[in-house]
Write an enzyme that holds these catalytic residues in place. Structure first.
Site, PDB file in Angstrom:
ATOM      1  NE  ARG A  54      -1.227   2.134   3.079  1.00 18.46           N
ATOM      2  CZ  ARG A  54      -0.233   2.838   3.597  1.00 18.46           C
ATOM      3  NH1 ARG A  54       0.344   3.824   2.930  1.00 18.46           N
ATOM      4  NH2 ARG A  54       0.216   2.588   4.820  1.00 18.46           N
ATOM      5  CB  SER A  55       4.030   1.952   1.755  1.00 15.21           C
ATOM      6  OG  SER A  55       4.419   3.008   2.540  1.00 15.21           O
ATOM      7  CD  GLU A  75      15.804  18.607   5.067  1.00 15.58           C
ATOM      8  OE1 GLU A  75      16.530  19.141   5.940  1.00 15.58           O
ATOM      9  OE2 GLU A  75      15.534  19.138   3.970  1.00 15.58           O
ATOM     10  CG  LEU A 123       2.426  15.359   4.172  1.00 16.72           C
ATOM     11  CD1 LEU A 123       2.946  15.737   5.562  1.00 16.72           C
ATOM     12  CD2 LEU A 123       3.210  14.183   3.637  1.00 16.72           C
ATOM     13  CD  GLN A 181     -16.498 -17.152  30.303  1.00 13.15           C
ATOM     14  OE1 GLN A 181     -15.943 -16.494  31.191  1.00 13.15           O
ATOM     15  NE2 GLN A 181     -17.649 -17.776  30.508  1.00 13.15           N
ATOM     16  CD  GLU A 237       1.902  10.361   4.535  1.00 12.10           C
ATOM     17  OE1 GLU A 237       1.585  11.511   4.873  1.00 12.10           O
ATOM     18  OE2 GLU A 237       2.207  10.044   3.391  1.00 12.10           O
ATOM     19  CB  THR A 295       4.275  10.753  15.345  1.00 11.83           C
ATOM     20  OG1 THR A 295       4.057  12.043  15.946  1.00 11.83           O
ATOM     21  CG2 THR A 295       5.648  10.718  14.698  1.00 11.83           C
ATOM     22  CG  PHE A 322       2.469  21.729  16.709  1.00 10.17           C
ATOM     23  CD1 PHE A 322       2.204  20.412  16.362  1.00 10.17           C
ATOM     24  CD2 PHE A 322       1.593  22.721  16.278  1.00 10.17           C
ATOM     25  CE1 PHE A 322       1.103  20.086  15.585  1.00 10.17           C
ATOM     26  CE2 PHE A 322       0.497  22.402  15.491  1.00 10.17           C
ATOM     27  CZ  PHE A 322       0.236  21.092  15.151  1.00 10.17           C
TER      28      PHE A 322
HETATM   29  P1  TGC Z   1       1.209  25.130   9.801  1.00  4.15           P
HETATM   30  O1  TGC Z   1       1.278  26.594  10.106  1.00  4.15           O
HETATM   31  O2  TGC Z   1       0.304  24.288  10.586  1.00  4.15           O
HETATM   32  O3  TGC Z   1       0.843  24.923   8.253  1.00  4.15           O
HETATM   33  C1  TGC Z   1       1.468  25.644   7.216  1.00  4.15           C
HETATM   34  C2  TGC Z   1       0.405  25.845   6.145  1.00  4.15           C
HETATM   35  O4  TGC Z   1      -0.025  24.580   5.665  1.00  4.15           O
HETATM   36  C3  TGC Z   1      -1.433  24.385   5.931  1.00  4.15           C
HETATM   37  N1  TGC Z   1      -1.571  22.965   6.359  1.00  4.15           N
HETATM   38  C4  TGC Z   1      -2.113  22.019   5.604  1.00  4.15           C
HETATM   39  N2  TGC Z   1      -2.701  22.047   4.408  1.00  4.15           N
HETATM   40  C5  TGC Z   1      -3.188  20.892   3.907  1.00  4.15           C
HETATM   41  N3  TGC Z   1      -3.079  19.721   4.543  1.00  4.15           N
HETATM   42  C6  TGC Z   1      -2.485  19.638   5.749  1.00  4.15           C
HETATM   43  N4  TGC Z   1      -2.375  18.445   6.372  1.00  4.15           N
HETATM   44  C7  TGC Z   1      -1.976  20.826   6.335  1.00  4.15           C
HETATM   45  N5  TGC Z   1      -1.337  21.091   7.496  1.00  4.15           N
HETATM   46  C8  TGC Z   1      -1.111  22.422   7.503  1.00  4.15           C
HETATM   47  C9  TGC Z   1      -1.772  25.375   7.019  1.00  4.15           C
HETATM   48  O5  TGC Z   1      -3.137  25.721   6.964  1.00  4.15           O
HETATM   49  C10 TGC Z   1      -0.856  26.530   6.676  1.00  4.15           C
HETATM   50  O6  TGC Z   1      -1.432  27.230   5.593  1.00  4.15           O
HETATM   51  P2  TGC Z   1      -1.289  28.820   5.476  1.00  4.15           P
HETATM   52  O7  TGC Z   1      -2.032  29.171   4.235  1.00  4.15           O
HETATM   53  O8  TGC Z   1      -1.911  29.364   6.743  1.00  4.15           O
HETATM   54  O9  TGC Z   1       0.180  29.091   5.401  1.00  4.15           O
HETATM   55  O10 TGC Z   1       2.698  24.574   9.798  1.00  4.15           O
HETATM   56  P3  TGC Z   1       3.626  24.114  11.005  1.00  4.15           P
HETATM   57  O11 TGC Z   1       5.033  24.365  10.593  1.00  4.15           O
HETATM   58  O12 TGC Z   1       3.136  24.721  12.295  1.00  4.15           O
HETATM   59  O13 TGC Z   1       3.471  22.519  11.028  1.00  4.15           O
HETATM   60  C11 TGC Z   1       2.349  21.913  11.416  1.00  4.15           C
HETATM   61  C12 TGC Z   1       2.482  20.364  11.482  1.00  4.15           C
HETATM   62  C13 TGC Z   1       3.334  19.928  12.655  1.00  4.15           C
HETATM   63  C14 TGC Z   1       1.071  19.891  11.683  1.00  4.15           C
HETATM   64  C15 TGC Z   1       3.075  19.802  10.178  1.00  4.15           C
HETATM   65  O14 TGC Z   1       4.351  20.191   9.996  1.00  4.15           O
HETATM   66  C16 TGC Z   1       2.976  18.290  10.087  1.00  4.15           C
HETATM   67  O15 TGC Z   1       1.962  17.765   9.610  1.00  4.15           O
HETATM   68  N6  TGC Z   1       4.036  17.516  10.504  1.00  4.15           N
HETATM   69  C17 TGC Z   1       4.124  16.082  10.271  1.00  4.15           C
HETATM   70  C18 TGC Z   1       5.084  15.796   9.147  1.00  4.15           C
HETATM   71  C19 TGC Z   1       4.693  14.585   8.362  1.00  4.15           C
HETATM   72  O16 TGC Z   1       3.595  14.072   8.427  1.00  4.15           O
HETATM   73  N7  TGC Z   1       5.610  14.117   7.524  1.00  4.15           N
HETATM   74  C20 TGC Z   1       5.312  13.046   6.617  1.00  4.15           C
HETATM   75  C21 TGC Z   1       6.393  12.913   5.555  1.00  4.15           C
HETATM   76  S1  TGC Z   1       5.905  11.958   4.140  1.00  4.15           S
HETATM   77  C22 TGC Z   1       5.736  10.397   4.698  1.00  4.15           C
HETATM   78  O17 TGC Z   1       5.829  10.092   5.827  1.00  4.15           O
HETATM   79  C23 TGC Z   1       5.429   9.382   3.640  1.00  4.15           C
HETATM   80  S2  TGC Z   1       5.265   7.807   4.253  1.00  4.15           S
HETATM   81  C24 TGC Z   1       4.947   6.841   2.914  1.00  4.15           C
HETATM   82  C25 TGC Z   1       3.490   6.479   2.767  1.00  4.15           C
HETATM   83  O18 TGC Z   1       2.620   7.353   2.791  1.00  4.15           O
HETATM   84  O19 TGC Z   1       3.173   5.306   2.616  1.00  4.15           O
HETATM   85  P1  FAD Z   2      10.738  13.059  15.239  1.00  5.58           P
HETATM   86  O1  FAD Z   2      10.087  14.227  14.597  1.00  5.58           O
HETATM   87  O2  FAD Z   2      12.156  13.207  15.645  1.00  5.58           O
HETATM   88  O3  FAD Z   2       9.889  12.613  16.489  1.00  5.58           O
HETATM   89  C1  FAD Z   2      10.409  11.764  17.515  1.00  5.58           C
HETATM   90  C2  FAD Z   2       9.340  11.619  18.598  1.00  5.58           C
HETATM   91  O4  FAD Z   2       9.052  12.902  19.161  1.00  5.58           O
HETATM   92  C3  FAD Z   2       8.020  11.082  18.051  1.00  5.58           C
HETATM   93  O5  FAD Z   2       7.436  10.206  18.991  1.00  5.58           O
HETATM   94  C4  FAD Z   2       7.172  12.327  17.929  1.00  5.58           C
HETATM   95  O6  FAD Z   2       5.768  12.067  18.030  1.00  5.58           O
HETATM   96  C5  FAD Z   2       7.667  13.134  19.130  1.00  5.58           C
HETATM   97  N1  FAD Z   2       7.406  14.556  18.945  1.00  5.58           N
HETATM   98  C6  FAD Z   2       7.874  15.384  17.989  1.00  5.58           C
HETATM   99  N2  FAD Z   2       7.371  16.626  18.150  1.00  5.58           N
HETATM  100  C7  FAD Z   2       6.563  16.588  19.235  1.00  5.58           C
HETATM  101  C8  FAD Z   2       5.759  17.549  19.909  1.00  5.58           C
HETATM  102  N3  FAD Z   2       5.675  18.813  19.475  1.00  5.58           N
HETATM  103  N4  FAD Z   2       5.081  17.148  20.998  1.00  5.58           N
HETATM  104  C9  FAD Z   2       5.127  15.856  21.423  1.00  5.58           C
HETATM  105  N5  FAD Z   2       5.865  14.904  20.832  1.00  5.58           N
HETATM  106  C10 FAD Z   2       6.575  15.263  19.747  1.00  5.58           C
HETATM  107  N6  FAD Z   2       9.130  10.860   4.879  1.00  5.58           N
HETATM  108  C11 FAD Z   2       9.079  11.421   3.625  1.00  5.58           C
HETATM  109  O7  FAD Z   2       9.240  12.622   3.467  1.00  5.58           O
HETATM  110  N7  FAD Z   2       8.819  10.637   2.541  1.00  5.58           N
HETATM  111  C12 FAD Z   2       8.638   9.290   2.626  1.00  5.58           C
HETATM  112  O8  FAD Z   2       8.398   8.620   1.613  1.00  5.58           O
HETATM  113  C13 FAD Z   2       8.718   8.690   3.927  1.00  5.58           C
HETATM  114  N8  FAD Z   2       8.597   7.334   4.065  1.00  5.58           N
HETATM  115  C14 FAD Z   2       8.853   6.750   5.293  1.00  5.58           C
HETATM  116  C15 FAD Z   2       8.954   5.352   5.377  1.00  5.58           C
HETATM  117  C16 FAD Z   2       9.293   4.755   6.598  1.00  5.58           C
HETATM  118  C17 FAD Z   2       9.461   3.269   6.658  1.00  5.58           C
HETATM  119  C18 FAD Z   2       9.478   5.564   7.750  1.00  5.58           C
HETATM  120  C19 FAD Z   2       9.815   4.944   9.083  1.00  5.58           C
HETATM  121  C20 FAD Z   2       9.357   6.934   7.661  1.00  5.58           C
HETATM  122  C21 FAD Z   2       9.069   7.556   6.430  1.00  5.58           C
HETATM  123  N9  FAD Z   2       9.067   8.954   6.303  1.00  5.58           N
HETATM  124  C22 FAD Z   2       8.974   9.531   5.043  1.00  5.58           C
HETATM  125  C23 FAD Z   2       9.394   9.803   7.438  1.00  5.58           C
HETATM  126  C24 FAD Z   2       8.268   9.964   8.460  1.00  5.58           C
HETATM  127  O9  FAD Z   2       7.255  10.789   7.970  1.00  5.58           O
HETATM  128  C25 FAD Z   2       8.879  10.525   9.749  1.00  5.58           C
HETATM  129  O10 FAD Z   2       9.654   9.467  10.320  1.00  5.58           O
HETATM  130  C26 FAD Z   2       7.831  11.013  10.726  1.00  5.58           C
HETATM  131  O11 FAD Z   2       7.179  12.153  10.231  1.00  5.58           O
HETATM  132  C27 FAD Z   2       8.439  11.348  12.121  1.00  5.58           C
HETATM  133  O12 FAD Z   2       9.577  12.131  11.996  1.00  5.58           O
HETATM  134  P2  FAD Z   2      10.939  11.706  12.759  1.00  5.58           P
HETATM  135  O13 FAD Z   2      11.202  10.274  12.419  1.00  5.58           O
HETATM  136  O14 FAD Z   2      11.984  12.693  12.403  1.00  5.58           O
HETATM  137  O15 FAD Z   2      10.602  11.777  14.293  1.00  5.58           O
END
Ligand code: TGC
Ligand code: FAD
Length: 393
Positions: free
Chosen positions: A99-100, A142, A249, A289, A373, A375, A393
């Site tokens: 799925r990923s 990163e 995302l 049970q 995507e 935590t 945050f």
């Molecule tokens: P923040 O001020 O909240 O947001 C900046 C601007 O973005 C807008 N926004 C969104 N828009 C659409 N969808 C969302 N989910 C959005 N979240 C925020 C927001 O409205 C704002 O817009 P504007 O017009 O006001 O500028 O930004 P922040 O820096 O305070 O960060 C907020 C936070 C912590 C929620 C955000 O950084 C976050 O979601 N962090 C988590 C990072 C994450 O999920 N990384 C995933 C990496 S990719 C991955 O893991 C792929 S895995 C592979 C697979 O999917 O199978």
């Molecule tokens: P950190 O941000 O260092 O967090 C560490 C811990 O601190 C977590 O428990 C977190 O919840 C906690 N924490 C952080 N901030 C707070 C807060 N404010 N308050 C309380 N707790 C907090 N990323 C991509 O861009 N593209 C991809 O394709 C992708 N694929 C992935 C595939 C795999 C197998 C994995 C493991 C990760 C992938 N990721 C990808 C990255 C993934 O999105 C990140 O690992 C995730 O967003 C968490 O970031 P981090 O690992 O740096 O943890």
């Protein structure tokens, strides 16, 4: 034992299938047959090998799982978000890594190009990505910026008619399989911009991460960009600021909400059928049970997951879905699926730790799904901010 009836009841206790359109049911069944035939018999072995089964890519393309909601002009099938969700559910019933692969190709890479790309970029990439001829990855995280992507240090500096990109991305799904990387970097003004980076360009390196004890069927990589020069036309023109990658995302998180239902379903069915045939103290353990209590708790969790996914899909279809609503469901479903898989592992006893069965593989994979995507904690804070109007945050 009537396996078919038991499975159907466990998978759909409230007969939600009555709500699907004929097209949604057909899509679901097609992916399900594929996963049963081509994936499940080999999943444990592939997971142990730690490689993505790349020979599946043309078959996945043929099934239409890459960009299925996009218009036909770009290689999609214009399917509903509910049909897309059911596809993700059935893929993750096989393995979260499968799925990923599809989530990253569709929800992250193709969506970024569709939503933020120029018409030329869409024509160049989307039809070939839908056919699986070009694989994409999405580089946001990163080594020192995961939950807080605004802290990224990757830079794209203007030099004449090019951008020169330097930095590192970590944990990038499909990174070393991809022909194109969607790379997010800050420009000279510190604004987050998106770039289409062909992975064969000088200075681009993708290194597999081999030490994973989770998502072993998925290709995960570290990307290094050492002064990678791209023409300005490779920039996604409509992406200005962090909102652009965060919007992508939202698409992928929506897919996870559904995918986790599939993994949970498979673990629950496996544990229930096992309990009906495994005997201890002279009776099947299904007649104990405490085991029934576990199964009923798992079924209730699964039903909650299904109802959240279904209603989120309705909101998406109606055009009113908000990202905090997606966060609520991603947070809930990833954690609930993890709990279901862990309980399934427990019911399987010693066999539960072997990849001859599915539970431990799902359980280990779901540790990643609970983390990537966004935590569990980050989604708690996104929903908390939405409910209370205070960012914590
Ligand atoms: P923040 O001020 O909240 O947001 C900046 C601007 O973005 C807008 N926004 C969104 N828009 C659409 N969808 C969302 N989910 C959005 N979240 C925020 C927001 O409205 C704002 O817009 P504007 O017009 O006001 O500028 O930004 P922040 O820096 O305070 O960060 C907020 C936070 C912590 C929620 C955000 O950084 C976050 O979601 N962090 C988590 C990072 C994450 O999920 N990384 C995933 C990496 S990719 C991955 O893991 C792929 S895995 C592979 C697979 O999917 O199978
Ligand atoms: P950190 O941000 O260092 O967090 C560490 C811990 O601190 C977590 O428990 C977190 O919840 C906690 N924490 C952080 N901030 C707070 C807060 N404010 N308050 C309380 N707790 C907090 N990323 C991509 O861009 N593209 C991809 O394709 C992708 N694929 C992935 C595939 C795999 C197998 C994995 C493991 C990760 C992938 N990721 C990808 C990255 C993934 O999105 C990140 O690992 C995730 O967003 C968490 O970031 P981090 O690992 O740096 O943890």
């Amino acid at each position: 034992m009537d396996i078919q009836n038991t499975t159907e009841k466990l998978e759909d206790f409230y007969q939600l299938q009555d709500l699907w359109t004929e097209e949604e049911t057909d899509v679901k069944n097609a992916v399900r047959r594929f996963v049963d035939r081509e994936v499940i018999p080999h999943a444990g072995e592939w997971w142990q090998q730690g490689e993505f089964p790349a020979h599946l890519i043309p078959m996945l393309a043929e099934l239409g799982v890459f960009g299925p909601t996009l218009p036909e002009a770009y290689g999609g099938s214009g399917l509903s978000p509910l049909a897309y969700g059911l596809m993700m559910q059935e893929l993750e019933r096989g393995d979260s890594g499968l799925r990923s692969f599809a989530s990253v190709q569709s929800g992250l890479a193709m969506h970024a190009i569709y939503r933020y790309g120029s018409e030329e970029q869409k024509q160049e990439y989307l039809p070939r990505m839908a056919k699986g001829e070009i694989i994409g990855c999405f580089g946001l995280t990163e080594p020192d910026a995961g939950s807080d992507p605004a802290a990224m240090i990757t830079r794209a500096s203007e030099e004449g008619d090019s951008y020169v990109i330097s930095g590192a991305k970590r944990w990038i799904t499909n990174g070393h399989l991809a022909q194109v990387a969607v790379v997010w970097a800050k420009d000279d003004a510190g604004i987050v911009r998106g770039f289409l980076v062909p992975t064969q360009l000088p200075g681009f390196h993708a290194t597999p991460i081999h030490t994973k004890a989770s998502m072993r069927m998925s290709a995960t990589s570290e990307l290094y960009l050492d002064r990678v020069r791209v023409p300005k036309s490779f920039q996604l023109p409509e992406a200005h600021g962090l909102g652009a990658p965060l919007n992508c995302l939202t698409q992928a998180r929506y897919g996870i909400v559904w995918g986790t239902v599939g993994a949970a379903m498979d673990a629950l069915v496996e544990a229930s059928l096992y309990a009906k045939t495994r005997t201890a103290f002279g009776r099947p353990i299904a007649a104990k049970q405490l085991v029934q209590s576990h199964i009923v708790g798992m079924e209730t969790r699964l039903l909650n997951m299904q109802l959240m996914a279904r209603q989120l899909g309705q909101l998406y279809l109606g055009g009113t879905m908000r990202y905090a609503q997606v966060s609520m469901a991603k947070r809930h479903n990833a954690r609930a699926a993890l709990e279901i898989a862990r309980m399934a592992r427990e019911i399987l006893g010693g066999n539960g730790i072997s990849t001859d069965y599915h539970a431990i593989r799902h359980m280990a994979n779901l540790e990643t799904v609970d983390t990537y995507e966004g935590t569990y904690e980050i989604h708690t804070l996104i929903v908390g901010r939405d409910l209370l109007g205070e960012a914590a945050f």
